[in-house]
Motif scaffolding. Structure first.
Motif, PDB file in Angstrom:
ATOM      1  N   ILE A   1      11.985  -6.852  23.195  1.00  0.00           N
ATOM      2  CA  ILE A   1      12.881  -6.133  22.291  1.00  0.00           C
ATOM      3  C   ILE A   1      12.121  -5.699  21.040  1.00  0.00           C
ATOM      4  N   ALA A   2      11.260  -6.567  20.521  1.00  0.00           N
ATOM      5  CA  ALA A   2      10.457  -6.224  19.339  1.00  0.00           C
ATOM      6  C   ALA A   2       9.545  -5.036  19.635  1.00  0.00           C
ATOM      7  N   LYS A   3       8.958  -5.008  20.816  1.00  0.00           N
ATOM      8  CA  LYS A   3       8.061  -3.897  21.187  1.00  0.00           C
ATOM      9  C   LYS A   3       8.836  -2.581  21.275  1.00  0.00           C
ATOM     10  N   ARG A   4       9.976  -2.616  21.932  1.00  0.00           N
ATOM     11  CA  ARG A   4      10.784  -1.396  22.036  1.00  0.00           C
ATOM     12  C   ARG A   4      11.251  -0.931  20.655  1.00  0.00           C
ATOM     13  N   GLY A   5      11.635  -1.880  19.801  1.00  0.00           N
ATOM     14  CA  GLY A   5      12.056  -1.523  18.452  1.00  0.00           C
ATOM     15  C   GLY A   5      10.931  -0.871  17.665  1.00  0.00           C
ATOM     16  N   MET A   6       9.714  -1.405  17.787  1.00  0.00           N
ATOM     17  CA  MET A   6       8.563  -0.825  17.090  1.00  0.00           C
ATOM     18  C   MET A   6       8.268   0.577  17.618  1.00  0.00           C
TER      19      MET A   6
ATOM     20  N   VAL B   1       0.860  -1.178   0.000  1.00  0.00           N
ATOM     21  CA  VAL B   1       0.000   0.000   0.000  1.00  0.00           C
ATOM     22  C   VAL B   1       0.899   1.231   0.000  1.00  0.00           C
ATOM     23  N   ASP B   2       0.688   2.123  -0.955  1.00  0.00           N
ATOM     24  CA  ASP B   2       1.483   3.334  -1.067  1.00  0.00           C
ATOM     25  C   ASP B   2       0.696   4.509  -0.493  1.00  0.00           C
ATOM     26  N   PHE B   3       1.205   5.078   0.592  1.00  0.00           N
ATOM     27  CA  PHE B   3       0.574   6.242   1.207  1.00  0.00           C
ATOM     28  C   PHE B   3       1.522   7.423   1.119  1.00  0.00           C
ATOM     29  N   LYS B   4       0.985   8.592   0.937  1.00  0.00           N
ATOM     30  CA  LYS B   4       1.802   9.798   0.843  1.00  0.00           C
ATOM     31  C   LYS B   4       2.165  10.367   2.216  1.00  0.00           C
ATOM     32  N   GLY B   5       1.420   9.989   3.230  1.00  0.00           N
ATOM     33  CA  GLY B   5       1.696  10.480   4.582  1.00  0.00           C
ATOM     34  C   GLY B   5       1.693   9.324   5.559  1.00  0.00           C
ATOM     35  N   ARG B   6       1.444   9.639   6.794  1.00  0.00           N
ATOM     36  CA  ARG B   6       1.382   8.594   7.820  1.00  0.00           C
ATOM     37  C   ARG B   6       0.024   7.919   7.796  1.00  0.00           C
ATOM     38  N   LEU B   7       0.020   6.640   8.122  1.00  0.00           N
ATOM     39  CA  LEU B   7      -1.238   5.904   8.254  1.00  0.00           C
ATOM     40  C   LEU B   7      -1.958   6.352   9.525  1.00  0.00           C
ATOM     41  N   PRO B   8      -3.269   6.359   9.527  1.00  0.00           N
ATOM     42  CA  PRO B   8      -4.025   6.763  10.728  1.00  0.00           C
ATOM     43  C   PRO B   8      -4.091   5.601  11.728  1.00  0.00           C
ATOM     44  N   LEU B   9      -2.970   5.281  12.355  1.00  0.00           N
ATOM     45  CA  LEU B   9      -2.898   4.155  13.282  1.00  0.00           C
ATOM     46  C   LEU B   9      -3.203   4.593  14.705  1.00  0.00           C
ATOM     47  N   SER B  10      -3.880   3.727  15.454  1.00  0.00           N
ATOM     48  CA  SER B  10      -4.102   3.982  16.878  1.00  0.00           C
ATOM     49  C   SER B  10      -3.588   2.825  17.725  1.00  0.00           C
ATOM     50  N   HIS B  11      -3.382   1.639  17.110  1.00  0.00           N
ATOM     51  CA  HIS B  11      -2.943   0.473  17.881  1.00  0.00           C
ATOM     52  C   HIS B  11      -2.151  -0.481  16.981  1.00  0.00           C
ATOM     53  N   ILE B  12      -1.055  -1.001  17.520  1.00  0.00           N
ATOM     54  CA  ILE B  12      -0.255  -2.030  16.861  1.00  0.00           C
ATOM     55  C   ILE B  12      -0.067  -3.157  17.860  1.00  0.00           C
ATOM     56  N   THR B  13      -0.297  -4.401  17.420  1.00  0.00           N
ATOM     57  CA  THR B  13      -0.059  -5.567  18.274  1.00  0.00           C
ATOM     58  C   THR B  13       1.132  -6.328  17.709  1.00  0.00           C
TER      59      THR B  13
ATOM     60  N   ASP C   1       1.724   9.149  22.442  1.00  0.00           N
ATOM     61  CA  ASP C   1       0.579   9.332  23.345  1.00  0.00           C
ATOM     62  C   ASP C   1      -0.722   8.961  22.634  1.00  0.00           C
ATOM     63  N   GLN C   2      -0.698   8.920  21.307  1.00  0.00           N
ATOM     64  CA  GLN C   2      -1.885   8.612  20.510  1.00  0.00           C
ATOM     65  C   GLN C   2      -1.857   7.198  19.928  1.00  0.00           C
ATOM     66  N   LEU C   3      -0.720   6.508  20.082  1.00  0.00           N
ATOM     67  CA  LEU C   3      -0.535   5.192  19.481  1.00  0.00           C
ATOM     68  C   LEU C   3      -0.156   4.177  20.558  1.00  0.00           C
ATOM     69  N   THR C   4      -0.922   3.102  20.657  1.00  0.00           N
ATOM     70  CA  THR C   4      -0.652   2.041  21.621  1.00  0.00           C
ATOM     71  C   THR C   4       0.024   0.875  20.907  1.00  0.00           C
ATOM     72  N   ILE C   5       1.121   0.397  21.489  1.00  0.00           N
ATOM     73  CA  ILE C   5       1.792  -0.792  20.976  1.00  0.00           C
ATOM     74  C   ILE C   5       1.738  -1.835  22.083  1.00  0.00           C
ATOM     75  N   SER C   6       1.118  -2.967  21.776  1.00  0.00           N
ATOM     76  CA  SER C   6       0.967  -4.011  22.796  1.00  0.00           C
ATOM     77  C   SER C   6       1.537  -5.334  22.307  1.00  0.00           C
ATOM     78  N   LYS C   7       1.764  -6.232  23.255  1.00  0.00           N
ATOM     79  CA  LYS C   7       2.268  -7.573  22.955  1.00  0.00           C
ATOM     80  C   LYS C   7       1.089  -8.528  22.841  1.00  0.00           C
ATOM     81  N   SER C   8       1.152  -9.408  21.875  1.00  0.00           N
ATOM     82  CA  SER C   8       0.099 -10.412  21.681  1.00  0.00           C
ATOM     83  C   SER C   8       0.013 -11.334  22.891  1.00  0.00           C
ATOM     84  N   VAL C   9      -1.200 -11.751  23.209  1.00  0.00           N
ATOM     85  CA  VAL C   9      -1.395 -12.720  24.288  1.00  0.00           C
ATOM     86  C   VAL C   9      -1.402 -14.148  23.760  1.00  0.00           C
ATOM     87  N   ALA C  10      -1.298 -14.320  22.441  1.00  0.00           N
ATOM     88  CA  ALA C  10      -1.268 -15.648  21.835  1.00  0.00           C
ATOM     89  C   ALA C  10       0.042 -16.339  22.209  1.00  0.00           C
TER      90      ALA C  10
END
Length: 77
Positions: free
Chosen positions: A47-52, A26-38, A64-73
């Motif tokens: 380490i993967a979480k800190r890197g992300m 997907v080619d976007f010209k700006g930032r994606l409107p993300l609010s959460h990444i798992t 402050d607007q984007l949450t990055i969490s670890k999968s519970v799987a």
């Protein structure tokens, strides 16, 4: 051409760790409107979480607007 045919044409593939992974570029010209990444289950998930987090900051995302969490799987081999 119907939507299914367009989707089939848009799907690309890459190999990683002996697995074929389909993806759609997907080619976007700006930032994606993300609010959460798992982060998916993996060794060294902390380490993967800190890197992300650092990567997203470097791309201009407000952490402050984007949450990055670890999968519970569970990690499977």
């Amino acid at each position: 051409m119907d939507t299914g045919d367009k989707l089939k044409q848009a799907v690309s593939f890459r190999a990683q760790n002996g697995i074929i992974i389909p993806y759609i570029a997907v080619d976007f010209k700006g930032r994606l409107p993300l609010s959460h990444i798992t982060i998916g289950p993996k060794n060294n998930i902390d380490i993967a979480k800190r890197g992300m987090e650092h990567y997203m900051k470097s791309k201009g995302y407000d952490m402050d607007q984007l949450t990055i969490s670890k999968s519970v799987a569970a990690l499977r081999y």
